[in-house]
Design a protein around this motif. Structure first.
Motif, PDB file in Angstrom:
ATOM      1  N   PRO A  42       0.805  -1.234   0.000  1.00 49.87           N
ATOM      2  CA  PRO A  42       0.000   0.000   0.000  1.00 49.87           C
ATOM      3  C   PRO A  42       0.838   1.284   0.000  1.00 49.87           C
ATOM      4  CG  PRO A  42      -0.956  -1.604   1.497  1.00 49.87           C
ATOM      5  CD  PRO A  42       0.351  -2.194   1.019  1.00 49.87           C
ATOM      6  N   TYR A  43       0.422   2.233  -0.814  1.00 41.44           N
ATOM      7  CA  TYR A  43       1.163   3.481  -0.981  1.00 41.44           C
ATOM      8  C   TYR A  43       0.192   4.630  -1.197  1.00 41.44           C
ATOM      9  CZ  TYR A  43       0.096   2.779  -5.926  1.00 41.44           C
ATOM     10  OH  TYR A  43      -0.579   2.589  -7.116  1.00 41.44           O
ATOM     11  N   GLN A  44       0.722   5.843  -1.038  1.00 41.09           N
ATOM     12  CA  GLN A  44      -0.115   7.033  -1.229  1.00 41.09           C
ATOM     13  C   GLN A  44      -0.133   7.429  -2.706  1.00 41.09           C
ATOM     14  OE1 GLN A  44       1.549  10.682   0.242  1.00 41.09           O
ATOM     15  NE2 GLN A  44       3.471   9.730   0.845  1.00 41.09           N
ATOM     16  N   ARG A  45      -1.341   7.761  -3.198  1.00 38.71           N
ATOM     17  CA  ARG A  45      -1.474   8.110  -4.616  1.00 38.71           C
ATOM     18  C   ARG A  45      -1.188   9.570  -4.958  1.00 38.71           C
ATOM     19  NH1 ARG A  45      -3.554   3.594  -6.761  1.00 38.71           N
ATOM     20  NH2 ARG A  45      -4.399   2.390  -5.060  1.00 38.71           N
ATOM     21  N   PRO A  46      -1.491  10.527  -4.061  1.00 33.93           N
ATOM     22  CA  PRO A  46      -1.360  11.927  -4.503  1.00 33.93           C
ATOM     23  C   PRO A  46      -0.046  12.280  -5.199  1.00 33.93           C
ATOM     24  CG  PRO A  46      -2.541  11.863  -2.440  1.00 33.93           C
ATOM     25  CD  PRO A  46      -2.104  10.445  -2.719  1.00 33.93           C
ATOM     26  N   PRO A  47       1.113  11.794  -4.746  1.00 34.98           N
ATOM     27  CA  PRO A  47       2.339  12.190  -5.461  1.00 34.98           C
ATOM     28  C   PRO A  47       2.442  11.636  -6.888  1.00 34.98           C
ATOM     29  CG  PRO A  47       2.842  11.411  -3.241  1.00 34.98           C
ATOM     30  CD  PRO A  47       1.417  11.042  -3.526  1.00 34.98           C
ATOM     31  N   LEU A  48       1.571  10.674  -7.224  1.00 33.16           N
ATOM     32  CA  LEU A  48       1.652  10.104  -8.575  1.00 33.16           C
ATOM     33  C   LEU A  48       1.475  11.171  -9.651  1.00 33.16           C
ATOM     34  CD1 LEU A  48      -0.437   6.796  -8.326  1.00 33.16           C
ATOM     35  CD2 LEU A  48       2.052   7.060  -8.190  1.00 33.16           C
ATOM     36  N   SER A  49       0.625  12.163  -9.372  1.00 33.10           N
ATOM     37  CA  SER A  49       0.419  13.216 -10.373  1.00 33.10           C
ATOM     38  C   SER A  49       1.226  14.465 -10.020  1.00 33.10           C
ATOM     39  CB  SER A  49      -1.074  13.558 -10.458  1.00 33.10           C
ATOM     40  OG  SER A  49      -1.584  13.853  -9.173  1.00 33.10           O
ATOM     41  N   LYS A  50       2.137  14.321  -9.045  1.00 27.27           N
ATOM     42  CA  LYS A  50       2.920  15.478  -8.606  1.00 27.27           C
ATOM     43  C   LYS A  50       4.396  15.081  -8.623  1.00 27.27           C
ATOM     44  CE  LYS A  50      -1.034  16.695  -5.610  1.00 27.27           C
ATOM     45  NZ  LYS A  50      -1.835  15.494  -5.548  1.00 27.27           N
ATOM     46  N   LYS A  51       5.003  14.962  -7.422  1.00 28.93           N
ATOM     47  CA  LYS A  51       6.463  14.778  -7.361  1.00 28.93           C
ATOM     48  C   LYS A  51       6.951  13.457  -7.951  1.00 28.93           C
ATOM     49  CE  LYS A  51       7.890  17.881  -3.778  1.00 28.93           C
ATOM     50  NZ  LYS A  51       8.447  18.093  -2.478  1.00 28.93           N
ATOM     51  N   TYR A  52       6.146  12.411  -7.834  1.00 26.51           N
ATOM     52  CA  TYR A  52       6.597  11.118  -8.375  1.00 26.51           C
ATOM     53  C   TYR A  52       6.665  11.174  -9.901  1.00 26.51           C
ATOM     54  CZ  TYR A  52       6.867   6.122  -9.318  1.00 26.51           C
ATOM     55  OH  TYR A  52       7.267   4.882  -9.775  1.00 26.51           O
ATOM     56  N   LEU A  53       5.639  11.758 -10.507  1.00 26.35           N
ATOM     57  CA  LEU A  53       5.610  11.865 -11.970  1.00 26.35           C
ATOM     58  C   LEU A  53       6.734  12.766 -12.466  1.00 26.35           C
ATOM     59  CD1 LEU A  53       4.000  11.053 -14.507  1.00 26.35           C
ATOM     60  CD2 LEU A  53       2.544  13.043 -14.145  1.00 26.35           C
ATOM     61  N   LEU A  54       7.078  13.716 -11.640  1.00 29.30           N
ATOM     62  CA  LEU A  54       8.139  14.646 -12.007  1.00 29.30           C
ATOM     63  C   LEU A  54       9.520  13.994 -11.870  1.00 29.30           C
ATOM     64  CD1 LEU A  54       8.214  17.592 -12.847  1.00 29.30           C
ATOM     65  CD2 LEU A  54       8.271  18.242 -10.445  1.00 29.30           C
ATOM     66  N   GLY A  55       9.563  12.884 -11.133  1.00 31.51           N
ATOM     67  CA  GLY A  55      10.839  12.212 -10.897  1.00 31.51           C
ATOM     68  C   GLY A  55      11.549  12.729  -9.662  1.00 31.51           C
ATOM     69  N   ASP A  56      10.823  13.509  -8.837  1.00 31.10           N
ATOM     70  CA  ASP A  56      11.419  14.101  -7.640  1.00 31.10           C
ATOM     71  C   ASP A  56      11.224  13.261  -6.385  1.00 31.10           C
ATOM     72  OD1 ASP A  56      12.392  16.255  -8.897  1.00 31.10           O
ATOM     73  OD2 ASP A  56      10.987  17.732  -8.063  1.00 31.10           O
ATOM     74  N   MET A  57      10.559  12.128  -6.522  1.00 32.80           N
ATOM     75  CA  MET A  57      10.257  11.320  -5.337  1.00 32.80           C
ATOM     76  C   MET A  57      10.344   9.862  -5.735  1.00 32.80           C
ATOM     77  SD  MET A  57       6.841  11.954  -3.130  1.00 32.80           S
ATOM     78  CE  MET A  57       6.842  11.925  -1.373  1.00 32.80           C
ATOM     79  N   SER A  58      11.078   9.065  -4.952  1.00 29.42           N
ATOM     80  CA  SER A  58      11.195   7.648  -5.312  1.00 29.42           C
ATOM     81  C   SER A  58       9.969   6.894  -4.793  1.00 29.42           C
ATOM     82  CB  SER A  58      12.460   7.057  -4.694  1.00 29.42           C
ATOM     83  OG  SER A  58      12.306   7.025  -3.294  1.00 29.42           O
ATOM     84  N   PHE A  59       9.725   5.722  -5.375  1.00 24.98           N
ATOM     85  CA  PHE A  59       8.532   4.973  -4.970  1.00 24.98           C
ATOM     86  C   PHE A  59       8.591   4.567  -3.495  1.00 24.98           C
ATOM     87  CE2 PHE A  59       5.937   1.151  -4.466  1.00 24.98           C
ATOM     88  CZ  PHE A  59       4.706   1.730  -4.737  1.00 24.98           C
ATOM     89  N   ASP A  60       9.780   4.249  -2.992  1.00 29.84           N
ATOM     90  CA  ASP A  60       9.917   3.857  -1.572  1.00 29.84           C
ATOM     91  C   ASP A  60       9.275   4.874  -0.637  1.00 29.84           C
ATOM     92  OD1 ASP A  60      11.246   1.706  -2.323  1.00 29.84           O
ATOM     93  OD2 ASP A  60      13.210   2.274  -1.490  1.00 29.84           O
ATOM     94  N   ARG A  61       9.387   6.127  -1.020  1.00 26.77           N
ATOM     95  CA  ARG A  61       8.853   7.181  -0.142  1.00 26.77           C
ATOM     96  C   ARG A  61       7.338   7.275  -0.198  1.00 26.77           C
ATOM     97  NH1 ARG A  61      11.574  12.554  -1.275  1.00 26.77           N
ATOM     98  NH2 ARG A  61      10.227  13.210   0.437  1.00 26.77           N
ATOM     99  N   ARG A  65       4.167   1.919   4.834  1.00 28.04           N
ATOM    100  CA  ARG A  65       5.053   1.232   5.778  1.00 28.04           C
ATOM    101  C   ARG A  65       5.947   0.299   4.969  1.00 28.04           C
ATOM    102  NH1 ARG A  65       2.752   4.245   8.552  1.00 28.04           N
ATOM    103  NH2 ARG A  65       1.799   3.986  10.606  1.00 28.04           N
ATOM    104  N   PRO A  66       7.138   0.001   5.503  1.00 34.72           N
ATOM    105  CA  PRO A  66       7.951  -1.002   4.819  1.00 34.72           C
ATOM    106  C   PRO A  66       7.275  -2.380   4.893  1.00 34.72           C
ATOM    107  CG  PRO A  66       9.040  -0.159   6.819  1.00 34.72           C
ATOM    108  CD  PRO A  66       7.752   0.577   6.687  1.00 34.72           C
ATOM    109  N   GLU A  67       7.664  -3.273   3.999  1.00 32.73           N
ATOM    110  CA  GLU A  67       7.043  -4.597   3.936  1.00 32.73           C
ATOM    111  C   GLU A  67       7.009  -5.310   5.282  1.00 32.73           C
ATOM    112  OE1 GLU A  67       8.658  -5.726  -0.414  1.00 32.73           O
ATOM    113  OE2 GLU A  67       8.284  -7.426   0.910  1.00 32.73           O
ATOM    114  N   GLN A  68       8.086  -5.136   6.052  1.00 33.20           N
ATOM    115  CA  GLN A  68       8.218  -5.855   7.319  1.00 33.20           C
ATOM    116  C   GLN A  68       7.083  -5.530   8.297  1.00 33.20           C
ATOM    117  OE1 GLN A  68      10.433  -8.227   7.711  1.00 33.20           O
ATOM    118  NE2 GLN A  68       9.612  -8.646   9.764  1.00 33.20           N
TER     119      GLN A  68
END
Ligand SMILES: Cc1cc2nc3c(=O)[nH]c(=O)nc-3n(C[C@H](O)[C@H](O)[C@H](O)COP(=O)(O)OP(=O)(O)OC[C@H]3O[C@@H](n4cnc5c(N)ncnc54)[C@H](O)[C@@H]3O)c2cc1C
Length: 416
Positions: A42-61, A65-68
């Motif tokens: 599970p991950y947050q969607r809002p950055p998908l159309s913002k910083k993630y799409l821009l390449g300013d944020m890695s998917f890990d962020r 929570r981490p898988e563990q």
């Protein structure tokens, strides 16, 4: 609380995760199984159309929570599979991979799906994208190359955020909106005017009252669009941002009440007492009718409210809506929900480029759009929480300090 009753959560997104995390925070230790159609945790969607799409944020962020965390908290998570059928009589769900799971309680947190253009007008051509999940964002990021021409269909938040990213990535951008203006469904014309001028300053072409007639393809790839006014424009790619529909099909097939979303009561309970729903897919009581909210606030708060009910306590869900959108270096924050306003008031902020638009209905303050104006957002949100309508004369006075609109907290010695 020790119980062996399994909770199955359908949908490993914002609401599904929030419910699981809340149950563990409430020390509810029942077994939980979460089923997610995507292949990532599970991950947050809002950055998908913002910083993630821009390449300013890695998917890990983006991960909540981490898988563990899931193993540590006894939350079984099954990814890359989905629930095809709810068998209410047996209290079982059937997964796409053939697995059958028993549940004591079921939570539907299935989210929503972007509306697509029909194939008959070119919706299935290569180069036509929607924006909902990581996969969509990754495909789009590959297509967003400098110098390319993108046509964005729909002047809502998703389309306008994608427009801003596309400009940052060096594309030529045209946005078409078939309504009279952008943000027609969600915001007043003052907000739309400000946002439009920001895009114009970044050389985005916005064409309002303009729909799409059809897309033009060559060798199965989109190369153009014919607009409703007869204009034909050349494009390299298209982003479709024309709204979403709730993922309520499995609920419908199981005979639950469904009407533009899964119908739930104030406690998130569906027409079957052992099945709950939360997030984008749920239609809940609001004022004199029902509503679905597509926002992080709603997904988290409603899922947490449902978790508290499942844990044996809980109170009716009373949403306190807030939302945000980032476009270029502009932050738009919205507190409240402006359904059916009859008066608005535009107030310039303390610094250049900051504004707020205040909405009233029958004299009552209902929401505020704050554009680069954190003070207006914070004050507006607080006023809504307190159920106070600000004095409009003071509000209209740019010299008035907004914080003065909040009730004064008297020092202790005065209250003694
Ligand atoms: C690009 C983008 C930008 C956004 N920006 C903002 C923003 O700035 N601010 C804001 O407040 N909100 C924003 N939103 C909205 C917000 O992200 C959603 O409202 C929120 O994610 C809803 O949470 P949810 O759990 O209901 O649905 P989702 O987070 O979509 O999760 C649902 C999950 O269920 C899965 N699923 C569906 N059916 C099944 C099934 N049968 N079996 C198993 N799994 C299934 C789906 O694949 C999905 O992973 C944005 C959304 C998008 C797409």
């Amino acid at each position: 609380m020790a119980t062996t009753e399994r909770l199955v959560i359908v949908g490993a997104g914002q609401a599904g995760f929030a419910a699981a995390a809340k149950l563990r925070a409430l020390k509810d230790d029942r077994p939980i199984t979460m089923i997610g159609a995507e292949d990532v945790h599970p991950y947050q969607r809002p950055p998908l159309s913002k910083k993630y799409l821009l390449g300013d944020m890695s998917f890990d962020r983006l991960l909540f929570r981490p898988e563990q965390w899931y193993a540590d908290n006894n939350v079984e998570i099954r990814l890359s599979t989905w629930v095809e059928e709810i068998r209410r009589d047996e209290k079982q769900v059937l997964l796409q991979d053939g697995v059958v799971l028993d549940y004591g309680t079921l939570l539907l947190a299935t989210g929503s799906t972007p509306r697509q253009l029909p194939a008959s007008i070119g919706g299935t051509l290569d180069g036509v994208y929607v924006m909902r999940d990581k996969r969509d964002a990754d495909l789009l990021a590959e297509a967003m190359l400098p110098g390319r021409r993108v046509l964005i269909i729909g002047g809502g938040y998703i389309g306008l955020e994608a427009a801003a990213v596309a400009r940052y990535r060096g594309l030529e951008v045209t946005v078409i909106e078939m309504a009279d203006r952008i943000l027609q469904r969600t915001s007043a014309s003052q907000t739309a005017d400000i946002i439009r001028s920001i895009h114009a300053a970044h050389d985005v072409v916005i064409r309002e009252k303009t729909g799409l007639d059809h897309l033009i393809g060559k060798d199965d790839h989109v190369i153009g669009g014919k607009l409703s006014d007869g204009t034909v424009i050349d494009v390299d790619c298209v982003i479709v941002g024309i709204g979403v529909t709730p993922n309520d099909q499995i609920a419908d097939m199981a005979g639950l009440d469904v009407k533009n979303g899964i119908v739930v009561d104030d406690f998130g309970r569906t027409s079957d007492p052992s099945i709950f729903a939360a997030g984008d897919c749920a239609s809940f009581p609001w004022q004199d009718g029902r509503i679905r909210f597509e926002s992080v606030q709603n997904a988290v708060d409603q899922a947490e409210a449902v978790a508290a009910v499942i844990a044996g306590g809980g109170a009716p869900y009373r949403p306190k809506p807030w939302f945000w959108s980032d476009q270029y270096d502009v932050k738009l924050q919205i507190a409240g929900f402006n359904l059916g306003y009859d008066q608005t008031l535009l107030r310039p902020g303390a610094r250049e480029g900051s504004y707020s638009v205040w909405y009233f209905k029958a004299g009552e303050f209902v929401s505020v759009d704050a554009i680069n104006d954190a003070t207006a957002y914070v004050v507006g949100r607080k006023l809504l929480e307190l159920g106070i309508s600000p004095d409009k004369v003071a509000l209209a006075d740019p010299g008035c300090d907004l914080k003065q609109l909040l009730p004064r907290v008297r020092p202790l010695e005065e209250t003694a």
